[in-house]
Write an enzyme that holds these catalytic residues in place. Structure first.
Site, mmCIF file in Angstrom:
data_model
loop_
_atom_site.group_PDB
_atom_site.id
_atom_site.type_symbol
_atom_site.label_atom_id
_atom_site.label_comp_id
_atom_site.label_asym_id
_atom_site.label_seq_id
_atom_site.Cartn_x
_atom_site.Cartn_y
_atom_site.Cartn_z
ATOM 1 N N LYS A 162 35.143 60.509 6.139
ATOM 2 C CA LYS A 162 34.874 61.905 5.359
ATOM 3 C C LYS A 162 35.952 62.915 6.077
ATOM 4 O O LYS A 162 36.165 62.746 7.161
ATOM 5 C CB LYS A 162 33.791 62.283 5.476
ATOM 6 C CG LYS A 162 33.143 63.352 4.265
ATOM 7 C CD LYS A 162 32.948 62.490 2.945
ATOM 8 C CE LYS A 162 32.603 63.446 1.841
ATOM 9 N NZ LYS A 162 32.193 62.649 0.624
ATOM 10 N N GLY A 218 23.498 71.630 -9.865
ATOM 11 C CA GLY A 218 24.912 71.427 -9.533
ATOM 12 C C GLY A 218 25.707 70.919 -10.713
ATOM 13 O O GLY A 218 25.287 69.783 -11.270
ATOM 14 N N GLY A 255 29.143 70.194 -11.459
ATOM 15 C CA GLY A 255 30.445 69.942 -11.219
ATOM 16 C C GLY A 255 30.942 68.586 -12.006
ATOM 17 O O GLY A 255 30.076 68.008 -12.816
HETATM 18 P P1 NAD Z 1 32.199 69.651 -7.635
HETATM 19 O O1 NAD Z 1 32.748 70.680 -6.818
HETATM 20 O O2 NAD Z 1 32.551 68.935 -8.999
HETATM 21 O O3 NAD Z 1 30.677 70.414 -8.108
HETATM 22 C C1 NAD Z 1 29.853 71.091 -7.342
HETATM 23 C C2 NAD Z 1 28.975 71.800 -8.135
HETATM 24 O O4 NAD Z 1 27.735 72.078 -7.452
HETATM 25 C C3 NAD Z 1 29.446 73.095 -8.888
HETATM 26 O O5 NAD Z 1 29.253 73.296 -10.187
HETATM 27 C C4 NAD Z 1 28.743 74.163 -7.822
HETATM 28 O O6 NAD Z 1 28.914 75.373 -8.664
HETATM 29 C C5 NAD Z 1 27.668 73.637 -7.658
HETATM 30 N N1 NAD Z 1 26.661 74.296 -6.724
HETATM 31 C C6 NAD Z 1 27.241 74.430 -5.308
HETATM 32 N N2 NAD Z 1 25.992 75.177 -4.722
HETATM 33 C C7 NAD Z 1 24.965 75.199 -5.576
HETATM 34 C C8 NAD Z 1 23.797 75.594 -5.547
HETATM 35 N N3 NAD Z 1 23.287 75.895 -4.368
HETATM 36 N N4 NAD Z 1 22.958 75.560 -6.640
HETATM 37 C C9 NAD Z 1 23.231 74.859 -7.878
HETATM 38 N N5 NAD Z 1 24.506 74.406 -7.766
HETATM 39 C C10 NAD Z 1 25.414 74.563 -6.852
HETATM 40 O O7 NAD Z 1 31.578 68.484 -6.807
HETATM 41 P P2 NAD Z 1 30.878 67.222 -7.073
HETATM 42 O O8 NAD Z 1 32.113 66.263 -6.825
HETATM 43 O O9 NAD Z 1 30.310 67.057 -8.316
HETATM 44 O O10 NAD Z 1 30.109 66.913 -5.550
HETATM 45 C C11 NAD Z 1 28.591 67.346 -5.844
HETATM 46 C C12 NAD Z 1 28.028 66.327 -4.842
HETATM 47 O O11 NAD Z 1 28.157 64.974 -5.195
HETATM 48 C C13 NAD Z 1 28.261 66.540 -3.481
HETATM 49 O O12 NAD Z 1 27.106 66.444 -2.717
HETATM 50 C C14 NAD Z 1 29.439 65.319 -3.092
HETATM 51 O O13 NAD Z 1 29.471 64.887 -2.041
HETATM 52 C C15 NAD Z 1 28.472 64.194 -4.007
HETATM 53 N N6 NAD Z 1 29.352 63.196 -4.560
HETATM 54 C C16 NAD Z 1 30.432 63.272 -5.326
HETATM 55 C C17 NAD Z 1 31.480 62.167 -5.647
HETATM 56 C C18 NAD Z 1 32.713 62.528 -6.353
HETATM 57 O O14 NAD Z 1 33.173 61.280 -6.824
HETATM 58 N N7 NAD Z 1 32.880 63.498 -6.828
HETATM 59 C C19 NAD Z 1 30.819 60.945 -5.193
HETATM 60 C C20 NAD Z 1 29.710 60.909 -4.350
HETATM 61 C C21 NAD Z 1 28.986 62.114 -4.087
#
Ligand code: NAD
Length: 416
Positions: free
Chosen positions: A106, A218, A220
């Protein structure tokens, strides 16, 4: 423990699995720590001509089963090295639980990407790649997107790497745009994998999810696609969504497509029409069938766990539940689909991307979906069977499956 140190959580989860598996002391100690960690300091020119210093990290946690693999997070509160270590440990268990031939890694940069222009982001991405390129390669360690990093950022980093080595190496980073060697199906893979795990969980729980409610914390990459695919594949009704600016709720249902379009247009979900504004904390405590924690670590803690009312928590975020909260959820009969199982779809399709890059021949979207489904379904069944056999919850079972695989690889290599 709202501010629980995620690496301490990851180590404690491992300790429990190590005790159950009867791991010898050396293997246990080896698996408690990253094999390699790098901290870099990055001077980057801002658009106003001033130089700003950024701090970056890359951790290769364990490479016994293959090259390490894991995302890059750009976040101001990302907690430094310990957060990256925890996320790298979880990547190690994740690649093992879905049984792909990779280890876990990571990385991240402490920054607020919302304050950076496109050109500043590009300079930061390239500076980071220049600083860590020597420890990356298709055969060593392969980054991918995570919180606030995008296919465009992956493209800049790949270009910088290829410029440095003077050859094409698209597989050095995954989550790239499709014209640069990205895979079909990578965009929604994390959520799709989670929805497949949820589908399998509903089968063993004897539940029909059609028409049942879901709330998403969340919004995203993971959260948006969970809304769309939860509705499309399982017939779930979206009732609440939150992001870093706020949360909205409508018990009659929110249209997932409109919600995503609104978020993409406006940046925040807070003022979505036809919905009531609620607090981010209240969203987690709604009486829904499925909660998707899809934001950051430590969302469900000892403080709020007893008020969590969902039947299933499908953890798309990494580390959303603290150790003490886990215990409470289990006692309250919340079926937790643990992070490194539920969100393994992303790394699985990243692995498919690497495979396609290596033989330079690309698969159809249908093929990606079929192979992802097969990997996720098999992983769910392995973990579920373990949980039944050992009479442990799904997180403990996922640890038993994953840690045993990594320990076996360390032993076969003669490390311990
Ligand atoms: P992203 O940046 O696309 O989205 C993150 C989202 O979380 C945003 O909408 C942000 O506004 C929101 N957020 C942040 N703090 C918040 C809070 N306190 N309350 C509510 N919403 C909040 O990120 P992502 O890629 O969607 O990742 C989200 C989670 O999923 C992370 O833990 C990441 O490690 C995990 N993850 C992502 C992937 C991937 O392929 N993108 C894979 C495995 C795990």
């Amino acid at each position: 423990m709202p501010n629980a140190n995620p690496f301490k959580t990851a180590q404690a989860q491992l300790d429990e699995a190590a005790a159950r598996l009867g791991l010898d002391e050396a293997t246990h100690e080896l698996l408690r720590w990253p094999q390699l960690e790098v901290k870099v300091t990055l001077p980057v020119e801002m658009d106003d001509g001033k130089i700003k210093i950024f701090h970056g990290y890359r951790v290769q946690y364990n490479g016994a089963r293959g090259p390490t693999k894991g995302g890059l997070r750009w976040h101001s509160g990302q907690g430094g090295m310990d957060t990256v270590r925890a996320l790298a440990a979880w990547m190690t268990w994740k690649t093992a639980v879905v049984d792909i031939p990779l280890g876990g890694g990571k990385g991240g940069i402490t920054c607020n990407p919302k304050e950076l222009s496109g050109r500043e982001k590009q300079r930061l991405a390239r500076a980071y790649m220049r600083a860590v390129a020597k420890i990356l390669a298709v055969t060593k360690d392969v980054p991918a997107p995570d919180v606030y990093t995008t296919p465009q950022i992956m493209a800049w980093m790949m270009d910088e790497y290829e410029t440095l080595v003077g050859e094409h190496h698209p597989g050095v980073i995954t989550g790239k745009p499709i014209p640069l060697g990205g895979s079909e199906g990578r965009g929604d893979a994390t959520a799709r994998g989670g929805v497949i795990i949820l589908r399998e969980a509903a089968k063993v729980l004897g539940m029909d999810l059609n028409g049942k409610t879901m709330a998403i914390q969340g919004f995203g990459n993971a959260g948006q696609f969970a809304a769309l695919l939860g509705q499309e594949i399982l017939g779930l009704k979206l009732v609440a969504v939150s992001d870093s600016c706020g949360a909205v709720y409508n018990p009659r249902g929110l249209d997932a497509r409109k919600m995503v379009d609104y978020k993409l247009r406006n940046g925040c979900v807070g003022d979505f029409p036809d919905a009531e504004g609620i607090s981010n904390a209240d969203l987690l405590e709604l009486d829904v069938t499925v909660l998707f924690p899809s934001a950051l670590e430590n969302a469900i803690t000892g403080e709020n766990a007893s008020r969590i009312k969902c039947r299933i928590s499908c953890e798309l975020a990494n580390g959303p539940t603290t150790l003490d909260a886990d215990e409470i959820l289990h006692q309250n009969n919340v079926f937790v689909l643990p992070d490194f199982l539920a969100n393994a779809g992303g790394v699985t399709v990243s692995y498919f991307e690497q495979v396609q890059n290596t033989y330079n021949y690309y698969w159809s979207l249908d093929m990606v979906h079929e192979r992802l489904d097969e990997k996720m379904t098999r992983a769910f069944r392995g973990v579920y069977e373990m949980s039944r056999r050992e009479q442990v919850n799904m997180r403990q079972a996922a640890y038993l499956v994953a840690v045993a695989r990594v320990a076996e690889a360390c032993k076969l290599r003669g490390w311990v």
